[in-house]
Every structure is written in C-alpha cells, then in structure tokens.
Design a protein around this motif. Structure first.
Motif, short mmCIF file in Angstrom:
data_model
loop_
_atom_site.label_atom_id
_atom_site.label_comp_id
_atom_site.label_asym_id
_atom_site.label_seq_id
_atom_site.Cartn_x
_atom_site.Cartn_y
_atom_site.Cartn_z
N LYS A 134 -22.37 -50.79 -12.35
CA LYS A 134 -21.84 -50.52 -13.68
C LYS A 134 -22.58 -49.33 -14.27
O LYS A 134 -23.78 -49.14 -14.03
N ALA A 135 -21.87 -48.48 -15.02
CA ALA A 135 -22.48 -47.30 -15.64
C ALA A 135 -21.86 -47.10 -17.01
O ALA A 135 -20.65 -47.25 -17.18
N ASN A 136 -22.68 -46.74 -18.00
CA ASN A 136 -22.14 -46.52 -19.35
C ASN A 136 -21.77 -45.04 -19.52
O ASN A 136 -22.14 -44.18 -18.70
N PRO A 137 -21.06 -44.69 -20.57
CA PRO A 137 -20.60 -43.30 -20.76
C PRO A 137 -21.73 -42.28 -20.82
O PRO A 137 -21.57 -41.15 -20.35
N LYS A 138 -22.90 -42.69 -21.38
CA LYS A 138 -23.97 -41.73 -21.55
C LYS A 138 -24.51 -41.25 -20.20
O LYS A 138 -24.81 -40.07 -20.04
N ILE A 139 -24.64 -42.15 -19.22
CA ILE A 139 -25.14 -41.73 -17.91
C ILE A 139 -24.14 -40.81 -17.23
O ILE A 139 -24.51 -39.90 -16.49
N CYS A 140 -22.86 -41.06 -17.50
CA CYS A 140 -21.85 -40.15 -16.95
C CYS A 140 -22.02 -38.76 -17.53
O CYS A 140 -21.89 -37.75 -16.83
N THR A 145 -25.74 -72.47 -25.98
CA THR A 145 -24.87 -71.86 -24.97
C THR A 145 -23.85 -70.93 -25.63
O THR A 145 -23.56 -69.83 -25.14
N LYS A 146 -23.32 -71.41 -26.74
CA LYS A 146 -22.35 -70.56 -27.47
C LYS A 146 -23.04 -69.32 -28.02
O LYS A 146 -22.47 -68.22 -27.98
N ASP A 147 -24.25 -69.52 -28.52
CA ASP A 147 -25.00 -68.36 -29.03
C ASP A 147 -25.26 -67.35 -27.91
O ASP A 147 -25.23 -66.14 -28.12
N LEU A 148 -25.50 -67.89 -26.70
CA LEU A 148 -25.72 -67.02 -25.56
C LEU A 148 -24.49 -66.17 -25.26
O LEU A 148 -24.60 -64.99 -24.92
N ALA A 149 -23.33 -66.76 -25.41
CA ALA A 149 -22.11 -66.01 -25.18
C ALA A 149 -21.99 -64.85 -26.17
O ALA A 149 -21.56 -63.74 -25.82
N VAL A 150 -22.40 -65.12 -27.42
CA VAL A 150 -22.37 -64.06 -28.44
C VAL A 150 -23.34 -62.94 -28.06
O VAL A 150 -23.04 -61.75 -28.16
N LYS A 151 -24.55 -63.35 -27.59
CA LYS A 151 -25.55 -62.35 -27.23
C LYS A 151 -25.08 -61.52 -26.03
O LYS A 151 -25.37 -60.33 -25.93
N GLU A 152 -24.38 -62.17 -25.11
CA GLU A 152 -23.86 -61.44 -23.97
C GLU A 152 -22.86 -60.38 -24.42
O GLU A 152 -22.82 -59.26 -23.88
N GLU A 153 -22.05 -60.71 -25.42
CA GLU A 153 -21.10 -59.74 -25.96
C GLU A 153 -21.84 -58.60 -26.64
O GLU A 153 -21.46 -57.43 -26.52
N GLU A 154 -22.92 -58.94 -27.36
CA GLU A 154 -23.72 -57.90 -28.00
C GLU A 154 -24.31 -56.97 -26.94
O GLU A 154 -24.35 -55.75 -27.13
N MET A 155 -24.77 -57.56 -25.83
CA MET A 155 -25.34 -56.76 -24.75
C MET A 155 -24.28 -55.83 -24.17
O MET A 155 -24.56 -54.66 -23.87
N ARG A 156 -23.08 -56.35 -24.01
CA ARG A 156 -22.00 -55.52 -23.47
C ARG A 156 -21.72 -54.35 -24.39
O ARG A 156 -21.56 -53.20 -23.93
N GLN A 157 -21.66 -54.60 -25.70
CA GLN A 157 -21.40 -53.53 -26.65
C GLN A 157 -22.53 -52.51 -26.64
O GLN A 157 -22.30 -51.31 -26.70
N THR A 158 -23.78 -53.04 -26.57
CA THR A 158 -24.94 -52.14 -26.54
C THR A 158 -24.89 -51.24 -25.32
O THR A 158 -25.17 -50.04 -25.37
N PHE A 159 -24.54 -51.84 -24.18
CA PHE A 159 -24.47 -51.10 -22.92
C PHE A 159 -23.45 -49.97 -23.03
O PHE A 159 -23.71 -48.84 -22.61
N GLU A 160 -22.28 -50.28 -23.59
CA GLU A 160 -21.20 -49.30 -23.63
C GLU A 160 -21.49 -48.16 -24.59
O GLU A 160 -21.13 -47.01 -24.34
N HIS A 161 -22.16 -48.47 -25.70
CA HIS A 161 -22.31 -47.46 -26.75
C HIS A 161 -23.75 -46.99 -26.92
O HIS A 161 -24.09 -46.40 -27.95
N ALA A 162 -24.63 -47.24 -25.93
CA ALA A 162 -26.03 -46.83 -26.03
C ALA A 162 -26.13 -45.31 -26.05
O ALA A 162 -25.34 -44.60 -25.43
N ALA A 163 -27.18 -44.84 -26.77
CA ALA A 163 -27.41 -43.39 -26.86
C ALA A 163 -28.14 -42.86 -25.64
O ALA A 163 -28.33 -41.65 -25.51
N ILE A 164 -28.59 -43.77 -24.76
CA ILE A 164 -29.22 -43.36 -23.52
C ILE A 164 -28.39 -43.88 -22.35
O ILE A 164 -27.59 -44.80 -22.49
N GLY A 165 -28.61 -43.28 -21.19
CA GLY A 165 -27.87 -43.71 -20.02
C GLY A 165 -28.31 -45.08 -19.54
O GLY A 165 -29.50 -45.39 -19.54
N MET A 166 -27.35 -45.92 -19.14
CA MET A 166 -27.66 -47.26 -18.63
C MET A 166 -26.80 -47.53 -17.41
O MET A 166 -25.61 -47.21 -17.38
N ILE A 167 -27.44 -48.13 -16.37
CA ILE A 167 -26.70 -48.49 -15.16
C ILE A 167 -27.14 -49.87 -14.70
O ILE A 167 -28.23 -50.33 -15.00
#
Length: 1011
Positions: free
Chosen positions: A688-694, A656-678
């Motif tokens: 939710k929309a990341n900077p690239k889609i904007c 469960t704790k590892d899952l929390a870490v992975k969720e944080e990784e997903m959040r970081q990936t979403f925010e800083h992805a080189a492609i658009g994500m929504i």
C-alpha cells in the motif's frame, strides 16, 4: 477311520520321509528335533522318525520310523491339554493347527519338554484323519521361563510388600510408566491418570516444588549418580502428600545421551515403625544400604561373572565402572588369614548349599585397611551350584561400638538417629524413653528435658481434648497404630503443627513393650493451607472484580449452580437457585438464545466444548454482552456434567467498536498524510502507498505497488538495505535510516525513513509501516555545513600553529635573556612579560587540545569497560584521596562497555573525580559516589559528591563555558569542564549536572553503548 488307517498312516509317514529325505535331514540337523505322526482313532499307533526316537532314548535303524504309543509317553499333567488341543484341531483344522508344549517320557524315566506342531492329514480313502507334524526340544527354554517366573514373582512380591511407587520416564517422548501403588499413594488409579506423561506428573506437583524438580533433574542428567529429592504431590482428596523420590538414568540412547530415568517414590508423610523390616524387601534395602554402608554382591557360577553394587564398590574404593572378577575380589582381602578364610568359604559354598557370615579385613584400592562383614548364601538346583549372593557391610565403625548388635537393630538405630523426621520411644506409661535429634529440634528441648516432661503438658489444650481419646485407645490396644495432626507448644512458646504416627511394638509373646512415635513438622504446610484458603478468597474477589463467574450443570440431578458473581451480574438474589429452563430466558431471544441451546445440545450429545459471546438480559432488562465458556465432563462416553465460566464483556465489545473507528482514522491519516507512507510485507513487497510517497518518487500508486522497496534503493545501498530489513524481521522491530532512492526521472533523492513493525494479537510480525520524508535539501545543507566546518577547523589549525611558533620564540628569547643576564629576573617588565608569555603558551596549548578533540574521535572510538577505567583513575588519584581523607564508593556495573576514545574517557573520569576533591566543603570530609547504569541507547556514569555545590540558577547557563570559574579555589582555571564536555559530545554523548549550594554536585556523563 477304517481299520487299515494305521497302516495307511504309517505308509504315508514313511513315504514322506523317503521322498523328502534330503529336506528333512537338513531340517532335522538345523531346525527341528524330529518328525511324528499320530492316528486320531488309535492313539497307540503313532510313529516318529529316527532323530526323534534317539531324543527319547530309543535306538532306531537309520531312515526308519519307530512306532510308539503317544498317550503313554505324555506326562499326566499335560494329558488333558493334549486332548483339548486335538479337539480344537478337529473342529477348526485350517485355522487352528496344533501348536503345544508338552512333556514326553524318556526311556530312562525322566521327561523332556517338546514343542509339537502339526496338522490333520486324510488317508487315501478320505474316510479318516491322522496327525503329522514336527517336534522341537524346548527343555532349556522352559527352564529359563520357569526361572523367569520365579524372579518375576519374587520382585513383584518385594515391590508389593515394600509399598513403594515405581516409575520410569522417557526423556525423549515424555511418557511415564508407573505401578499401581504409585497412583494409589495420591488416591488415584493408573487408569484415572492416563495418558500418564511428565506433564501429568507436573500437574500433581506443588507449584513451589516444580522448580526444584527441574533443577534437580537437570543437575542429575549432567552429573549422573543417584537422583534424590523430596517434594509434594496433590492427593485426589485435595491434601498434599510428601514423597521421597530417588532415581537414576537407567538407559542411554545411541548418541550417549540419557534416554530413560527410573526410580521410586516413597510416601514419607506417614513413616511407620515397620521401616525396621526393610531387610525383608530387597528394593527398600537397596535404598537404605548406602546410608548404612551396606552393599550387595553376586557370583554367577554358571556365567562365571561377579556383580558388585554401587556401595560395594565404594567400600572397596573402586570406581563405579569397575568390573570385578573372583580373583580380583579375593586380592582385596588382607593377605594371610583373611584371604585364606575367604577362599575357603567360597570353595565350600560352591561345593554344597550353605550360608555364611564372616567379619574380615580388606585393603581398599587406595591401600586403606577396613573391616567388613560378609554375609552370603549359595543357591543350588539339585546338585548343581547356580550362584552365590549376599551382603557386604563396612563395619569399621560398628566394630568400635558393639559387635553383638544384630543387623536389624543397627538399621533401626541408624534410621532413628538420622531420620529427618522426629522419632521417639515411649513406654506404656506415656513417658519418653528416647528421642532423636530431629524431634528435639522440632520441640526445642533436649532429650534429657523431654524425658522429665509430661508429654501432655506440651500438647496444645484444644488438640489434647480432641486427640486424647485416640491416644488412650492405642494404649488400650484398640488400635495397632494411629495417625493424627496435633499442635505442640515449643519451648520458646510458639505453636508447632505436627503430623504424628504412633505404633505399638510387641515382644515375641505379643505384649506391648513400648511405642514408636514419628513426628513430622507440618507447621509450614498448615500455614500454606491457611494461605491457600486466603488465596482462594482473593481469587474470588478477583473474579468479582473482573466480572468472571463460575457455573455448573449437573445432568445427573438436573441442577444448575451459579456463583455469586453470576447472580450479581444478572441481578438476582444470592439465594436464587435456577433450573435449566430458567437459564434460557436470561439470554436475548433469537439468535443468541438459539446459539446457547444448540451449543448445550452438542456438548451433551458429542462432548464438544463451547466459547460463545452472547447478549444477556438481566431481571431489570439491562442488556450486556457476555462470554460463556462450557466444558463437558464425559464418563464412558456419556456427558455427566457441564461446567465453565461466565464473563461480562460489554466493555470489551465497546472497545472493539472503538477499534473500528480508530482503524478508519488510521486509514484517513494514511491517505492524507503530509509525508510519504507505505505498507511493506515481510518479503519487501509494497502492499500500500499513499499519494505523498507517489509524489516524492514520481510514480503512480499502481506502478509503486508492482515493485519492492529494494527497487528504489541506490545500487550502492541495496545490500545494506537488505541487511537492515532482514535484521528488523529477525528482532521483529523497526528502524530509522537515511538513504538514497531513485526518482522516476532517473535522479536520486535523499530520504529519511522511519519503519515500524506491525504485529497481530498473538505477537506475530505481520508487516511494516514506513514514514518517508524527502530530505534532499536538508542533506545538501548538511554537506555545505560540513565543508564550512572543515574550513573553520583548518583555519583553527593554522592559527594555533602560527601562534605557537611566535609564543615559542618569545619564550625562547626570554630564556636566553636570563641566561645572558640573570639579573633581568629582577626587572618588573621582564617578569610581567614572562607571565604573559606563559599564559599565552597555556592558552594556545588548551586551544590546540580543543581543536584536536573532534578530529581524533572518529578514528579512535573503541569499546571501553567503565569499571576498569574507573578503577584505573582511582589508583591514579589515590595519593590525593589519602591526603584529603576522602572516601570514594564505586558501584559500577562490570558488564557495561561504551564507545569512547581511551584517553578522553580517562581524562573525563579523572577530571570529575579531582573536581569533587578540589571543590570539597571545609565543613566535612569529602565523599564521592560513582554509579553506573543504562538509559535507552546510552550508558551513564554519575559522580555525586558532598562538596561546595554550584548555584545553577546563577551559573547554570555558563557552567561548561571556557575559562568560567565559580569558586575562589586557587587552582581553578575554568577549562576542565569545558574540555570534558567537548570530549563527551565529540564521542556522541552528553553531560548533565544537578547541584545545590553547600550540599554537593552530581555530574552524569552519557556514552554510547558498545554492542
């Protein structure tokens, strides 16, 4: 009450009759049979109105009352009840008015049942009270009630004596109604099984039999008729009880669908010899009647109706919905002596009480002559005929055997011979007299062999030592019957487990004449018991493997039980026996220990179960997370014990704790992805929309989140986008697509969108996550390439057309030269030019075919069945196959359909089949195996031969090249595989090859699946 009370009461009664004359005339004619009043002090001073008096046989003057002595008219058996009802009326008059059924004497001496209703009334001085009320004749209702009680007692006695379980199931509500015997067969009372539903019943059924029950019941509901099945039910003591279940739909709803199914359950684990007494019990007799070809009938002389049972109708050869009458029934009897005899018997039975037993011939509805035995009796009440009833038996076969055999003996013989259970007759010297086929089958011997064998020799030595005592005591008369499990040695040497029931049969003098033994093969059950024990051991090992233990707290003895798995987890010895006070310290001090104590308290006080995740401290001070589940057992509102499970979930907690870490990784990936994500909810709203889609769409995040995904789609694509989105919700899956989206500046851009569905731990669709790429540049490049390809295709068409014109002219000139001078064929230059011309024509034809492949595909793709196309190709090449003694094995799924051009698919299959024969090995007869299947979004068709094979290391890169050949076969041209590959790829497929020299080749063609 004062002396003048009788006079006052009479006056009151008469005044009431006069005052309300119109009402009482109406009530008397329509609702009631009389009015009455009764002096509470002087019972002999009572009065009744004229209609009541006429009912009792008096002749009163119209509209006058008649004085009577009430108590003298009351039947002696009802007198006490009348007096008791009057006393109750005096003590609680307003709340307890008089309402009693009583018999009053008629002037001619008989009694009439009447319902008397009334209440107290005060006289004018209010010094005393009298009774005034109504009377209604209930003679007919009381007689019906009496007959109902007789019938009810009769059927209750039959069911009780028959020793069967009765059930009724409601198909709509799942509610089940059973008698007490049904529950008793499995060691329960009905109260213990409440609430009794179909689910409760299935919980008792052996897991292997549930499927049979569902299938059998479903088939029964479709086909109607009698439902019959044998299956196992779990006894309260833990063993399995075999039951025979029979039933049928007994009620249909207003929609015509089955609503109620009723039937019986009979314990066939312990069949007794008393089955020969089945004729005494109507219900059991009905069950066996169909096997014995015995039906029953009834003629209601009051209603003039006739009833025939199902077997009776079968005997007469009529349908189940046939409604018989007396006249129609008589017409079935053979005209002449048989019919006249039947008419005479019925007439005599309706004139006087009698019984009859006749053997007559009937002609069925289909014209078949048949002997029947008709047994009947007439039922009378006084001098009045009520009904005729009895049995009818098809004795066509019995006639041929022995007419003198009594009905009871015939039933036993049928049961003995046709029973699925082994049965035997054994004399008092323990010698077998007779055995049925089932017993012979169980033991492997013929009846003659069994009669010569000492039965003790077939018994397993170990069981004979244990069971000999009980058998000898039965022979000594110490037991009426015995039942035991016993092993026998089969004729082939194998060991057979059997359940044996033995009963002594006595003559009319009480002497034992022989014994009846019922033998049921329980070998499979015994093996299953061993398997069950093995499975229990396996389950314990599984619990150990997944760290799940079982615990129990007995509040009566205040003792705690821990399974070995729990003791191992908390690191205590196997012989450790904890007390409740010793359990608490194993849970970490503080909130964890307090949570357990609180949960145990609520479970004991309120009957609440619990499921807690707590930290546990072992004896070595190792701390781990645990899951503790508690289930209270309540008896009369008091918790008598708690039991449940204990599991080591330390690994799960870490996960469960590892899952929390992975969720944080997903959040970081979403925010800083080189492609658009929504993130899109199920209504199409952007959450939710990341900077690239904007950046891609030119909007700020806040602006984007105010819109739906459809707000960005090109107007021409909105409808298809909605359909695609709704389809993804329906299948709870994702999709990939290319579409046009509107940029903030008003322009449109092409995007590639990959959408994935996100589900919760219950499998429920929560939202979608989409990855978006701007492919506008790629799309423009694709359009440019498409235009370029079109120009190349046009060029190829022009070249092939112009070359075809020139080569055709050359061929024509050569043909004219031959016609002008045949000797030109001898000219070597002419022959060379002719070869070159023919080759050029063939080359141009092949080039034209290749050019046409891609241009025809898009408009001619249709759904094609692979098996049909393979069969057609096999018929086409059958002469070649026969000539080369080849073998083709086709294992193609008949349900696979692919998108293909009909002509291309046939060409591909023919080419691959003929190649397998063409390039066969000279060392063996050619064999070809054609198989099919699916792989992802493709269906494949494989052609595996045992021919020459191809050196793929040497020729693999040019295998599908034009004019490439790899064998010295005279017909090799190097064009077939090239065309097949182009055809397959033009239809959106692909082709693969596996090959080994001198062993064979396998070509696998992939086609898009037709949906």
């Amino acid at each position: 009450m004062p002396k003048n009370n009788s006079t006052a009461l009479e006056k009151t009664f008469n005044d009431l009759l006069k005052k309300e004359n119109d009402f009482f005339n109406f009530a008397g004619e329509s609702l009631i049979d009389g009015l009455w009043c009764w002096n509470s002090v002087h019972p002999e001073s009572g009065y009744i109105n004229g209609k009541f008096a006429q009912l009792l046989g008096y002749s009163p003057h119209p509209n006058t009352s008649v004085q009577i002595d009430f108590l003298s008219l009351v039947h002696t058996e009802d007198l006490e009840g009348v007096q008791s009802a009057f006393q109750g009326l005096l003590s609680n008059s307003p709340n307890n008015p008089l309402n009693i059924d009583v018999r009053l004497g008629h002037t001619d001496g008989h009694y009439i049942w009447l319902n008397l209703r009334g209440n107290l009334v005060a006289d004018e001085s209010e010094a005393g009270q009298g009774l005034i009320g109504t009377a209604q004749c209930i003679d007919r209702y009381m007689e019906s009630e009496r007959q109902l009680h007789i019938n009810k007692d009769y059927y209750e006695n039959v069911i009780k004596g028959a020793n069967i379980g009765i059930w009724e199931g409601n198909l709509l509500t799942g509610e089940v109604i059973c008698n007490e015997r049904w529950a008793d067969m499995f060691g329960y009372t009905l109260a213990e099984l409440e609430p009794l539903t179909y689910t409760t019943f299935l919980n008792l059924v052996h897991p292997e039999d549930i499927g049979k029950i569902d299938v059998s019941l479903e088939n029964h509901l479709k086909e109607s008729g009698i439902y019959e099945l044998e299956f196992r039910l779990l006894h309260k003591m833990g063993h399995w009880v075999w039951v025979l279940s029979r039933g049928e739909v007994t009620k249909y709803g207003t929609d015509g669908l089955p609503e109620i199914v009723s039937g019986i359950h009979y314990d066939i684990s312990n069949r007794k010899v008393n089955e020969i007494l089945l004729e005494k019990y109507k219900d059991l007799f009905e069950r066996s009647s169909e096997v014995a070809k015995i039906g029953y009938w009834e003629l209601d002389d009051q209603e003039n109706t006739v009833f025939w049972s199902k077997v009776n109708k079968q005997i007469h050869g009529v349908s189940e919905d046939y409604t018989p009458t007396v006249e129609a029934g008589l017409d079935f009897y053979l005209e002449g002596e048989n019919r006249e005899r039947m008419k005479k018997v019925i007439c005599e039975s309706l004139e006087k009480p009698m019984e009859f037993d006749e053997q007559l011939q009937i002609k069925t509805q289909k014209g078949k002559l048949k002997w029947v035995r008709l047994i009947g009796a007439s039922e009378y009440q006084g001098n009045k005929s009520l009904r005729l009833y009895g049995l009818i038996q098809d004795i066509d076969e019995i006639k041929k055997v022995q007419l003198q055999i009594k009905f009871r003996e015939e039933q036993f013989r049928q049961t003995f011979n046709h029973s699925a259970m082994g049965m035997a007759l054994i004399n008092i010297e323990n010698k077998l007299l007779k055995a049925n086929k089932s017993l012979c089958h169980i033991l492997g011997y013929t009846e003659e062999e069994l009669q010569k064998i000492d039965l003790a020799e077939m018994a397993h030595p170990e069981d004979l030592k244990v069971n000999r005592k009980y058998i000898e005591e039965l022979f000594q008369g110490k037991h009426k019957y015995i039942k035991l499990d016993h092993r026998f040695i089969h004729k082939d040497g194998s060991v057979i487990w059997a359940n044996i029931s033995m009963s002594a049969i006595h003559n009319d003098q009480g002497q034992v004449i022989h014994y009846v033994s019922q033998v049921q093969d329980i070998t499979e059950r015994k093996h299953n018991e061993l398997l069950l024990a093995h499975n229990a051991e396996v389950m314990q090992r599984i619990n150990d493997a997944v760290s799940i233990g079982i615990w129990e707290l007995d509040l009566g003895t205040n003792t705690v039980y821990w399974s070995p798995t729990i003791k191992k987890m908390v690191e205590v010895p196997e012989d450790y026996k904890p007390t409740l006070d010793e359990v608490y310290p194993f849970f970490q001090e503080g909130e964890h220990r307090e949570a357990l104590i609180d949960a145990l308290g609520r479970a004991v006080d309120k009957g609440e179960g619990f499921d807690l995740e707590l930290k546990v401290v072992t004896t070595t001070q190792r701390i781990f997370w645990s899951r503790t589940i508690g289930i209270p057992e309540m008896v009369d509102g008091v918790c008598t014990r708690l039991y449940g499970f204990f599991q080591d979930i330390d690994e799960k907690t870490r996960a469960t704790k590892d899952l929390a870490v992975k969720e944080e990784e997903m959040r970081q990936t979403f925010e800083h992805a080189a492609i658009g994500m929504i993130v899109v909810d199920l209504n199409g709203k952007l959450r939710k929309a990341n900077p690239k889609i904007c950046e891609i769409l030119g909007y700020g995040e806040k602006e984007i989140l105010e819109k739906t995904v459809f707000d960005f789609v090109h107007p021409e694509d909105v409808d298809s986008a909605k359909v695609e989105f709704e389809g993804a919700i329906a299948v709870q899956g994702g999709f990939k697509t290319e579409k046009r989206c509107r940029h903030k500046d008003g322009s449109y851009i092409w995007i590639y969108e990959a959408v994935a569905s996100v589900k919760n731990d219950k499998g429920e669709l929560m939202h979608f996550v989409a990855q978006i790429q701007d492919i506008s540049d790629k799309k423009q490049m694709t359009e440019n390439l498409t235009e370029h390809n079109n120009r190349l295709t046009n060029f190829a068409h022009i070249v092939s057309h112009n070359l075809r014109s020139h080569t055709s002219n050359i061929s024509m000139l050569l043909d004219l030269a031959v016609q002008d001078d045949p000797k030109v064929l001898e000219n070597e230059y002419y022959r060379n030019v002719k070869v070159v011309s023919d080759n050029m024509n063939e080359t141009i034809r092949q080039l034209s075919e290749i050019v046409e492949i891609n241009s025809q595909v898009s408009s001619t793709l249709t759904s094609q069945n692979l098996l049909k196309r393979v069969h057609k190709a096999m018929k086409t090449v059958d002469p070649v196959v026969r000539k080369n003694k080849a073998t083709i094995l086709a294992e193609v799924d008949a349900n696979i359909n692919v998108l293909a051009v009909h002509a291309y698919l046939e060409s591909i299959i023919l080419n691959l089949i003929t190649n397998a024969i063409k390039y066969r090995s000279p060392e063996r007869l050619p064999e070809l195996k054609i198989t099919s299947g699916t792989k992802g979004e493709y269906a494949f068709l494989s052609f595996e031969d045992n021919g020459l094979g191809i050196d793929l290391d040497r020729h693999g890169s040019k295998l599908f090249g034009m004019y490439k050949t790899f064998h010295s076969h005279p017909e090799a041209r190097g064009i077939g595989l090239f065309i097949s590959k182009n055809q397959i790829e033009a239809m959106g497929g692909k082709i693969e090859v596996e090959s080994e020299l001198n062993k064979g080749t396998k070509f696998t063609a992939y086609f898009r699946i037709a949906l």
